[in-house]
Design a protein around this motif. Structure first.
Motif, PDB file in Angstrom:
ATOM      1  N   LEU A   1       0.824  -1.203   0.000  1.00 16.78           N
ATOM      2  CA  LEU A   1       0.000   0.000   0.000  1.00 16.78           C
ATOM      3  C   LEU A   1       0.861   1.258   0.000  1.00 16.78           C
ATOM      4  O   LEU A   1       0.621   2.191  -0.784  1.00 16.78           O
ATOM      5  CB  LEU A   1      -0.923   0.003   1.220  1.00 16.78           C
ATOM      6  N   LEU A   2       1.875   1.293   0.849  1.00 17.86           N
ATOM      7  CA  LEU A   2       2.736   2.471   0.923  1.00 17.86           C
ATOM      8  C   LEU A   2       3.479   2.707  -0.392  1.00 17.86           C
ATOM      9  O   LEU A   2       3.662   3.855  -0.812  1.00 17.86           O
ATOM     10  CB  LEU A   2       3.737   2.316   2.064  1.00 17.86           C
ATOM     11  N   SER A   3       3.884   1.636  -1.055  1.00 21.16           N
ATOM     12  CA  SER A   3       4.598   1.786  -2.332  1.00 21.16           C
ATOM     13  C   SER A   3       3.693   2.402  -3.386  1.00 21.16           C
ATOM     14  O   SER A   3       4.125   3.257  -4.180  1.00 21.16           O
ATOM     15  CB  SER A   3       5.119   0.425  -2.812  1.00 21.16           C
ATOM     16  N   ARG A   4       2.437   1.977  -3.385  1.00 22.98           N
ATOM     17  CA  ARG A   4       1.505   2.543  -4.361  1.00 22.98           C
ATOM     18  C   ARG A   4       1.178   3.997  -4.030  1.00 22.98           C
ATOM     19  O   ARG A   4       1.008   4.828  -4.931  1.00 22.98           O
ATOM     20  CB  ARG A   4       0.233   1.698  -4.432  1.00 22.98           C
ATOM     21  N   LEU A   5       1.121   4.318  -2.753  1.00 22.69           N
ATOM     22  CA  LEU A   5       0.916   5.713  -2.348  1.00 22.69           C
ATOM     23  C   LEU A   5       2.139   6.559  -2.717  1.00 22.69           C
ATOM     24  O   LEU A   5       2.004   7.675  -3.230  1.00 22.69           O
ATOM     25  CB  LEU A   5       0.668   5.797  -0.845  1.00 22.69           C
ATOM     26  N   ARG A   6       3.301   6.026  -2.467  1.00 20.19           N
ATOM     27  CA  ARG A   6       4.545   6.746  -2.788  1.00 20.19           C
ATOM     28  C   ARG A   6       4.617   7.097  -4.267  1.00 20.19           C
ATOM     29  O   ARG A   6       5.064   8.183  -4.649  1.00 20.19           O
ATOM     30  CB  ARG A   6       5.736   5.860  -2.411  1.00 20.19           C
ATOM     31  N   ASP A   7       4.153   6.171  -5.123  1.00 20.18           N
ATOM     32  CA  ASP A   7       4.265   6.359  -6.567  1.00 20.18           C
ATOM     33  C   ASP A   7       3.010   6.963  -7.191  1.00 20.18           C
ATOM     34  O   ASP A   7       2.953   7.135  -8.412  1.00 20.18           O
ATOM     35  CB  ASP A   7       4.560   5.013  -7.232  1.00 20.18           C
ATOM     36  N   SER A   8       2.027   7.284  -6.377  1.00 13.62           N
ATOM     37  CA  SER A   8       0.786   7.846  -6.904  1.00 13.62           C
ATOM     38  C   SER A   8       1.015   9.230  -7.496  1.00 13.62           C
ATOM     39  O   SER A   8       1.770  10.050  -6.964  1.00 13.62           O
ATOM     40  CB  SER A   8      -0.251   7.950  -5.775  1.00 13.62           C
ATOM     41  N   LYS A   9       0.331   9.497  -8.596  1.00 11.22           N
ATOM     42  CA  LYS A   9       0.460  10.809  -9.239  1.00 11.22           C
ATOM     43  C   LYS A   9      -0.060  11.921  -8.337  1.00 11.22           C
ATOM     44  O   LYS A   9       0.286  13.094  -8.524  1.00 11.22           O
ATOM     45  CB  LYS A   9      -0.298  10.826 -10.564  1.00 11.22           C
ATOM     46  N   GLN A  10      -0.875  11.559  -7.356  1.00 11.18           N
ATOM     47  CA  GLN A  10      -1.426  12.564  -6.453  1.00 11.18           C
ATOM     48  C   GLN A  10      -0.324  13.297  -5.701  1.00 11.18           C
ATOM     49  O   GLN A  10      -0.470  14.468  -5.359  1.00 11.18           O
ATOM     50  CB  GLN A  10      -2.375  11.917  -5.458  1.00 11.18           C
ATOM     51  N   PHE A  11       0.792  12.611  -5.434  1.00 14.10           N
ATOM     52  CA  PHE A  11       1.811  13.187  -4.575  1.00 14.10           C
ATOM     53  C   PHE A  11       3.091  13.549  -5.319  1.00 14.10           C
ATOM     54  O   PHE A  11       4.100  13.854  -4.692  1.00 14.10           O
ATOM     55  CB  PHE A  11       2.121  12.227  -3.426  1.00 14.10           C
ATOM     56  N   VAL A  12       3.049  13.487  -6.643  1.00 16.65           N
ATOM     57  CA  VAL A  12       4.204  13.915  -7.427  1.00 16.65           C
ATOM     58  C   VAL A  12       4.478  15.394  -7.140  1.00 16.65           C
ATOM     59  O   VAL A  12       3.586  16.226  -7.182  1.00 16.65           O
ATOM     60  CB  VAL A  12       3.953  13.713  -8.937  1.00 16.65           C
ATOM     61  N   GLY A  13       5.712  15.719  -6.812  1.00 16.41           N
ATOM     62  CA  GLY A  13       6.063  17.088  -6.486  1.00 16.41           C
ATOM     63  C   GLY A  13       5.925  17.417  -5.016  1.00 16.41           C
ATOM     64  O   GLY A  13       6.383  18.470  -4.578  1.00 16.41           O
ATOM     65  N   ASN A  14       5.323  16.524  -4.252  1.00 14.15           N
ATOM     66  CA  ASN A  14       5.200  16.749  -2.819  1.00 14.15           C
ATOM     67  C   ASN A  14       6.341  16.007  -2.130  1.00 14.15           C
ATOM     68  O   ASN A  14       6.190  14.896  -1.654  1.00 14.15           O
ATOM     69  CB  ASN A  14       3.847  16.243  -2.315  1.00 14.15           C
ATOM     70  N   ASP A  15       7.495  16.642  -2.102  1.00 17.81           N
ATOM     71  CA  ASP A  15       8.706  15.967  -1.646  1.00 17.81           C
ATOM     72  C   ASP A  15       8.647  15.555  -0.186  1.00 17.81           C
ATOM     73  O   ASP A  15       9.085  14.462   0.175  1.00 17.81           O
ATOM     74  CB  ASP A  15       9.921  16.874  -1.884  1.00 17.81           C
ATOM     75  N   ASN A  16       8.122  16.420   0.666  1.00 14.70           N
ATOM     76  CA  ASN A  16       8.090  16.094   2.094  1.00 14.70           C
ATOM     77  C   ASN A  16       7.261  14.844   2.371  1.00 14.70           C
ATOM     78  O   ASN A  16       7.654  13.980   3.159  1.00 14.70           O
ATOM     79  CB  ASN A  16       7.524  17.279   2.887  1.00 14.70           C
ATOM     80  N   LEU A  17       6.118  14.749   1.719  1.00 20.41           N
ATOM     81  CA  LEU A  17       5.257  13.595   1.951  1.00 20.41           C
ATOM     82  C   LEU A  17       5.881  12.318   1.391  1.00 20.41           C
ATOM     83  O   LEU A  17       5.825  11.258   2.021  1.00 20.41           O
ATOM     84  CB  LEU A  17       3.879  13.820   1.327  1.00 20.41           C
ATOM     85  N   ARG A  18       6.493  12.426   0.226  1.00 16.80           N
ATOM     86  CA  ARG A  18       7.107  11.230  -0.370  1.00 16.80           C
ATOM     87  C   ARG A  18       8.291  10.749   0.474  1.00 16.80           C
ATOM     88  O   ARG A  18       8.570   9.549   0.544  1.00 16.80           O
ATOM     89  CB  ARG A  18       7.537  11.517  -1.801  1.00 16.80           C
ATOM     90  N   ILE A  19       8.968  11.654   1.139  1.00 15.17           N
ATOM     91  CA  ILE A  19      10.026  11.260   2.069  1.00 15.17           C
ATOM     92  C   ILE A  19       9.423  10.518   3.256  1.00 15.17           C
ATOM     93  O   ILE A  19       9.929   9.483   3.692  1.00 15.17           O
ATOM     94  CB  ILE A  19      10.825  12.494   2.552  1.00 15.17           C
ATOM     95  N   GLN A  20       8.304  11.056   3.775  1.00 18.03           N
ATOM     96  CA  GLN A  20       7.624  10.401   4.890  1.00 18.03           C
ATOM     97  C   GLN A  20       7.214   8.976   4.521  1.00 18.03           C
ATOM     98  O   GLN A  20       7.433   8.030   5.284  1.00 18.03           O
ATOM     99  CB  GLN A  20       6.376  11.202   5.274  1.00 18.03           C
ATOM    100  N   ILE A  21       6.617   8.831   3.366  1.00 17.11           N
ATOM    101  CA  ILE A  21       6.155   7.505   2.928  1.00 17.11           C
ATOM    102  C   ILE A  21       7.345   6.568   2.726  1.00 17.11           C
ATOM    103  O   ILE A  21       7.318   5.407   3.142  1.00 17.11           O
ATOM    104  CB  ILE A  21       5.325   7.615   1.640  1.00 17.11           C
ATOM    105  N   SER A  22       8.400   7.073   2.096  1.00 14.42           N
ATOM    106  CA  SER A  22       9.592   6.247   1.864  1.00 14.42           C
ATOM    107  C   SER A  22      10.219   5.810   3.176  1.00 14.42           C
ATOM    108  O   SER A  22      10.645   4.651   3.323  1.00 14.42           O
ATOM    109  CB  SER A  22      10.614   7.021   1.024  1.00 14.42           C
ATOM    110  N   ASN A  23      10.282   6.713   4.139  1.00 10.84           N
ATOM    111  CA  ASN A  23      10.830   6.357   5.453  1.00 10.84           C
ATOM    112  C   ASN A  23      10.027   5.239   6.105  1.00 10.84           C
ATOM    113  O   ASN A  23      10.588   4.346   6.755  1.00 10.84           O
ATOM    114  CB  ASN A  23      10.858   7.580   6.368  1.00 10.84           C
ATOM    115  N   CYS A  24       8.704   5.290   5.951  1.00 14.12           N
ATOM    116  CA  CYS A  24       7.856   4.239   6.524  1.00 14.12           C
ATOM    117  C   CYS A  24       8.142   2.896   5.863  1.00 14.12           C
ATOM    118  O   CYS A  24       8.229   1.866   6.546  1.00 14.12           O
ATOM    119  CB  CYS A  24       6.381   4.605   6.364  1.00 14.12           C
ATOM    120  N   ILE A  25       8.280   2.886   4.548  1.00 14.98           N
ATOM    121  CA  ILE A  25       8.594   1.634   3.839  1.00 14.98           C
ATOM    122  C   ILE A  25       9.929   1.073   4.321  1.00 14.98           C
ATOM    123  O   ILE A  25      10.079  -0.135   4.543  1.00 14.98           O
ATOM    124  CB  ILE A  25       8.626   1.864   2.321  1.00 14.98           C
TER     125      ILE A  25
END
Length: 291
Positions: free
Chosen positions: A210-234
């Motif tokens: 689930l986190l991988s799909r959220l990380r790669d979702s187009k919804q969060f492209v350009g949202n660096d802080n959130l993608r870092i948060q998601i990546s850290n969780c993975i």
């Protein structure tokens, strides 16, 4: 010591539809209009609450917010955990036959019955300090019934993953709760028994997916802080997940945090060498430029 990582949410919170907080990940318009919701994402303030905790270690907090984990013997911790895990898995709990096989395989039927009864009685008395819960039996099965919305992080995490799995819409509150729970890491890491391994693997696999799909979702492209948060969780579940390290490093570079990006890559390559006993084949520049 009471840990201060617990979020106070109930099953009702999970099931409610937050008005005005729905994000459609298939809509470019929604992505643009709601980008501000995640532009400076931070984990929510966490509060302690009575409950049974299983992520990042077994712990029980009573109504007075006192840690009573020490009152649970190792076998009581296993017994309560296995009943909760099986109750979540199949909604009917664990059979007497399976319970004996997992926890008292070397005991006679009489000894097993006595050990089971004594330990369940002790657990019930302790759970009275926590809230309105019940360990019951029916048709040869033992199951855990949470009647008073006593907090259980594993149950809440599973409910969130099931709710968010379709990824048609993402609620901001759900995402915050999910990341808070995911940041605690694996299920019962200190319980090293064969019977718990499949539950650990299923939980980790589901969370990573689930986190991988959220990380790669187009919804969060350009949202660096959130993608870092998601990546850290993975990375809490799989420290060698290359794509999460790559996403994290790229996001840090975009945020002009070059030192942090190099540090993250250096930590990854060291762990790669330690675990796989071979050097990582890419340089930092090659790694972040990979498609």
């Amino acid at each position: 010591m009471i840990r201060k990582k617990v979020i106070s949410i109930s099953q009702q919170d999970i099931c409610e539809k937050e008005e005005g907080g729905v994000l459609d990940i298939n809509s470019e318009k929604e992505i643009q209009e709601n980008d501000h919701l995640y532009s400076s994402f931070e984990a929510p303030v966490l509060n302690t609450t009575p409950g049974i905790y299983m992520l990042n270690g077994f712990q029980v907090i009573n109504r007075d917010l006192k840690d009573i984990t020490g009152k649970f013997t190792p076998i009581m911790r296993q017994l309560l955990s296995v009943i909760i895990l099986y109750s979540n898995q199949n909604n009917k709990g664990i059979s007497n036959i399976k319970l004996k096989e997992l926890l008292w395989y070397d005991k006679s039927e009489e000894s097993f019955s006595n050990n089971r009864s004594v330990n369940i009685r002790k657990i019930r008395l302790l759970l009275e300090e926590v809230g309105d819960t019940e360990i019951s039996s029916a048709n040869g099965y033992w199951y855990f019934l949470n009647k008073g919305h006593v907090y259980n992080d594993y149950t809440i995490a599973n409910q969130l993953m099931q709710k968010m799995a379709p990824l048609d819409v993402v609620h901001k509150e759900d995402l915050e709760k999910l990341l808070s729970l995911a940041s605690f890491g694996q299920l019962l890491p200190n319980m090293q028994f064969d019977w718990v391994d499949s539950f650990k693997a299923d939980y980790s696999d589901s969370m990573i997916d689930l986190l991988s799909r959220l990380r790669d979702s187009k919804q969060f492209v350009g949202n660096d802080n959130l993608r870092i948060q998601i990546s850290n969780c993975i990375l809490r579940f799989d420290s060698l997940d290359e794509e999460s390290v790559r996403v994290k490093c790229r996001a840090l570079v975009d945020l002009k945090r070059m030192g942090m990006a190099y540090t993250a890559f250096d930590q990854f390559t060291k762990e790669y060498k330690l675990i796989l006993n071979e050097d990582f084949k890419y340089s930092f520049e090659q790694f972040i430029s990979e498609k």
